[in-house]
Every structure is written in structure tokens, then in C-alpha cells.
Design a protein around this motif. Sequence first.
Motif, short mmCIF file in Angstrom:
data_model
loop_
_atom_site.label_atom_id
_atom_site.label_comp_id
_atom_site.label_asym_id
_atom_site.label_seq_id
_atom_site.Cartn_x
_atom_site.Cartn_y
_atom_site.Cartn_z
N TYR A 201 0.70 -1.41 -0.16
CA TYR A 201 -0.04 0.00 0.00
C TYR A 201 0.89 1.43 -0.10
CZ TYR A 201 1.20 -0.14 4.92
OH TYR A 201 1.85 -0.36 6.29
N LYS A 203 2.71 4.29 -1.18
CA LYS A 203 2.77 5.16 -2.55
C LYS A 203 4.10 5.84 -2.52
CE LYS A 203 -2.15 6.03 -2.92
NZ LYS A 203 -2.49 5.72 -4.01
N SER A 241 0.54 3.42 -5.47
CA SER A 241 1.32 2.43 -4.49
C SER A 241 1.90 1.19 -5.32
CB SER A 241 0.19 1.73 -3.77
OG SER A 241 -0.87 0.78 -4.44
N LYS A 243 1.05 -1.89 -5.09
CA LYS A 243 -0.02 -2.76 -5.72
C LYS A 243 -0.48 -2.17 -7.06
CE LYS A 243 -4.45 -5.26 -4.68
NZ LYS A 243 -5.17 -5.57 -3.29
N ASP A 260 0.61 -10.24 -1.92
CA ASP A 260 1.15 -9.63 -0.41
C ASP A 260 1.55 -10.43 0.40
OD1 ASP A 260 0.50 -6.54 -0.98
OD2 ASP A 260 -1.66 -7.65 -1.15
N ASN A 271 6.61 6.35 1.60
CA ASN A 271 5.22 6.25 1.44
C ASN A 271 4.38 7.65 1.55
OD1 ASN A 271 2.42 5.37 1.32
ND2 ASN A 271 2.20 5.03 3.66
#
Length: 312
Positions: A201, A203, A241, A243, A260, A271
Amino acid sequence: MSYKILVTGGAGYLGSTLVPDLLAAGHQVTVVDNFMYRQASLNQVCHYPNFSVVKGDIRVESVMAPLLKEADIIIPLAALVGAPLCNQDPVGATTINHDAIAMMLKLLSKQQWVLMPTTNSAYGTGDENNFCTEESPLRPISRYAIEKVAVEKELMAFENAISFRLATVFGMSARMRTDLLVNDFTYRAVNDRFVVLFESYFKRNYVHVRDVSRVFQHGIANFDRMKGQIYNVGLSDANVSKKELCETIQKQVPDFVFIDAPVGKDPDQRNYIVSNEKIEATGFQTSVSLEAGIAELIKGYTMIKNSLYGNV
């Protein structure tokens, strides 16, 4: 207008894209590099009469002093880049990433210009919304980020300097790096068809290597109004992110699988969502999208299938 430009580390990932562009624009370019990766990434520019190359160590004053004296503009790209490589060679990280730059600044006159890449990895996790501008507090964790923050402070004390805080760079270059995140994930998608993610998650922002070349040229063309400033440089529509990055790659490599796992940790805990409004207000716009860069990498990885091209 044509300038005499000294590019340290000019045979590296950024330099091997930037140097040909500077030469094509009519500048006189001298590259100093230690060629630690045995790269021949500037072969294609040796025919330019206004290109010179020196094999040397930027930490040696007797090497650098005469080169600096002749330059109108200095673009110091030479560095041990990234937390893993700096952890591998902590002494080199300090002497190359900080001490050599400090020496260079002392040798320069006030009339010379310096345009230098730094990093937005020092933002860490940003504010409560993970949002970062050039005014946001810096929270460097890794040796790489700490040295870059320290040298940026010294750079900004120099009268004629611009600091470009680069987002995570991606894209094909003559001296390729497969260890950068977009490059790495795309390589894994093409060759392994899967990747295991940690902190999926988290970013961060991205920028294509050709846009890095373009922002340096933009800084040269607009130096008088941009000097003395720090600028974030990245794709404003690519604060994504890990993902989301994998999902973007999957659109072009449909059988790419990502999962994950509760393992692994980013050494800089990156992040954040980065604002690039300040550089955009100067008239600069990025030109290569994340999707276009991924398509380019997929083609490039048809030709590259080994680990020689990473920094670690």
C-alpha cells in the motif's frame, strides 16, 4: 546558447540518456566517470567533436580541479545510488555522495552553475495525509537519504544552484538499471510472471529517465529564474502504490501475478504523495507516462535477461 558542461557519472543510468541530449543540443560536454560497471554506454556519442571523456575518481582534487575550472555548468550525477548499495559500501557512500560534492562546491566560482539531482526518498511518510511539497519536513532514514539531505543543504548555500528532488526513475537507458522499482517489477512480470510484494500500500512518485534529461535542459534554459530553488520532479498522475503499479503492469502483461506477504521493509519507509506543482509552474511538463514507460521496458527486456544491469 551553447555551454561547456561537466557531467560527473555521465556514463551511468541518468547520464547515458542526458549526455547525448546535451550534445545534440549543441553543448560542449565533458564526462568524468570511473566506469565501475564496465559500461560502454556512451559509445554512440564518441563521434561528436564537442564530447570529451575522462576516466577518473571525483574524490580526487587533482582530477577534478582542472575539469571544474573549464566548465560553465556542472551536473554532478556521480553517486552510489540507493540504500542497498550505500549499505554495502558505507565509506564510499559518504566520500562519493557527500565529501566529493562538498569539495567541488569549494572549488567553484560564483559565476558557475550547478544543477544536481537529489531525492524525494527523504520525505519518508510525509504528513498525516502522506502529502509532500518542497517545504515538507525531511525524515531521511537510510545512509543514502541522509547523505543526500546533507549535500542538498550545502548545495543550496551555493549562489548558483538548482536541486532536482527526483521521484523514482524508470525506463530504458544505455546503462540500464533493473533494480529500480518500475524497472524491477516489469522485469519480473516479463521473465518470472510473478512478484511477492511487501508494504504493497506504500505510495511513491515516478519519473521517466528521458524526462529527467528534459528537466536538466529546462533548468539550463531557465536558470536565472529557477536558481537557488529546490524542485520535486515526477509524474503528477503517477503517485501510485506498489499494488497499483503491479495492476498497471498487469494490463500489458496479463499473466503477471502479484501477492502480498508480511515480510520485507523499505529502508527509507517511502510512503508519500508528492506535489510537482512548483516545477510545473516554471513551464515544465513530463512527457512519458508510466504506461508508455512500461511498454518500453517490456520491449527492452526482450533483449536483457540477466542481473548485470542493477547497482546491487
